[in-house]
Design a protein around this motif. Sequence first.
Motif, short mmCIF file in Angstrom:
data_model
loop_
_atom_site.label_atom_id
_atom_site.label_comp_id
_atom_site.label_asym_id
_atom_site.label_seq_id
_atom_site.Cartn_x
_atom_site.Cartn_y
_atom_site.Cartn_z
N GLU A 193 -8.41 19.21 -12.54
CA GLU A 193 -7.58 19.67 -13.65
C GLU A 193 -7.84 21.14 -14.00
OE1 GLU A 193 -5.15 18.16 -14.94
OE2 GLU A 193 -5.42 16.09 -14.30
N TYR A 216 5.03 5.76 -11.70
CA TYR A 216 4.28 5.30 -12.86
C TYR A 216 5.15 4.90 -14.05
CZ TYR A 216 0.63 7.59 -10.15
OH TYR A 216 -0.21 7.97 -9.13
N HIS A 245 -2.17 17.33 -13.72
CA HIS A 245 -0.99 16.76 -14.35
C HIS A 245 0.15 17.78 -14.39
CE1 HIS A 245 -4.00 13.88 -16.06
NE2 HIS A 245 -2.99 13.05 -15.89
N TRP A 290 6.71 11.10 -9.55
CA TRP A 290 5.71 10.61 -10.51
C TRP A 290 6.31 9.60 -11.47
CZ3 TRP A 290 0.58 11.80 -12.32
CH2 TRP A 290 0.31 11.40 -13.63
N GLU A 291 7.49 9.94 -12.01
CA GLU A 291 8.16 9.05 -12.96
C GLU A 291 8.53 7.73 -12.29
OE1 GLU A 291 8.41 9.61 -16.12
OE2 GLU A 291 7.61 11.64 -16.01
N SER A 308 -6.90 6.63 -13.54
CA SER A 308 -6.53 6.15 -12.20
C SER A 308 -7.65 6.32 -11.17
CB SER A 308 -5.26 6.85 -11.72
OG SER A 308 -5.45 8.26 -11.66
N GLN A 341 -3.45 4.92 -8.33
CA GLN A 341 -3.13 3.99 -9.42
C GLN A 341 -4.17 2.90 -9.46
OE1 GLN A 341 0.72 1.99 -9.20
NE2 GLN A 341 0.89 2.09 -11.43
N GLY A 376 -2.09 11.21 -10.53
CA GLY A 376 -2.23 9.88 -11.12
C GLY A 376 -2.46 9.99 -12.62
N PRO A 377 -2.15 8.94 -13.37
CA PRO A 377 -2.37 8.97 -14.82
C PRO A 377 -3.85 8.95 -15.15
CG PRO A 377 -1.73 6.77 -14.11
CD PRO A 377 -1.61 7.65 -12.90
N ASN A 378 -4.17 9.18 -16.40
CA ASN A 378 -5.56 9.09 -16.85
C ASN A 378 -6.11 7.69 -16.55
OD1 ASN A 378 -5.51 11.70 -17.88
ND2 ASN A 378 -4.82 11.03 -19.90
#
Length: 226
Positions: A147, A225, A180, A221-222, A35, A196, A31-33
Amino acid sequence: MQGIHKKYLLKQAINGIDLQVQKGRIVGLLGPNGSGKSTLLKMMAGLIYPTSGTIAVNGRVPDVRNKHHVAYLPELDHLYGWMTVKETLRFVSSFHQDWQPEKAAAMLQALELDENQKVRNLSKGLRARLKLVLVLSRQVPLILLDEPFSGIDPSSRAKIIRSIISEFQAEEQTIILSTHSINESEPMFDDVIFLQQGRIRLFDTAESLREEYGCSLENLWEKVYG
């Protein structure tokens, strides 16, 4: 976990998560930062508590009294620079009855860590390797990695991934890994969670997601998001 919510003042970090992870799996948490990945891992580790809902690890609510059920690697560096690698291992092992000294020694050699070197003199990649040794040297049913590849060189990422795979005890452990670096870590994932805005967007086996969407997890992922 059931009905998990977590609110920080005015920010809703986790917004209604129901999740059951099977034993013996390596699970990618993507997930993005912002999330909710780190918040979710910290709750599983018993470092913070949900605003509402219930979490259980091996049938127990995670907290400091049940730390022998969970090994947690935070994204932020928590090592003492004045210690040597050997002193760091001795210090951390003193807190855990489940510490496996033979495994720690073998991992130091595999990850090319000098036990006499000061932590302050280690590169970021070597510090990341040391943090992994501290987590994987414990005999626990749940390992949480936040991470572990953040900001480190490709050589260290490759060594860390190989160590995670080689030291994983599939019959006894579960690993949940937030990252990531999807392209490199994708091959080791059994299951994948896409977060998300504090909710689960997708959760399935890695193979099923690739088949359903006809692409790699990195390309998925693309799609998810944008």
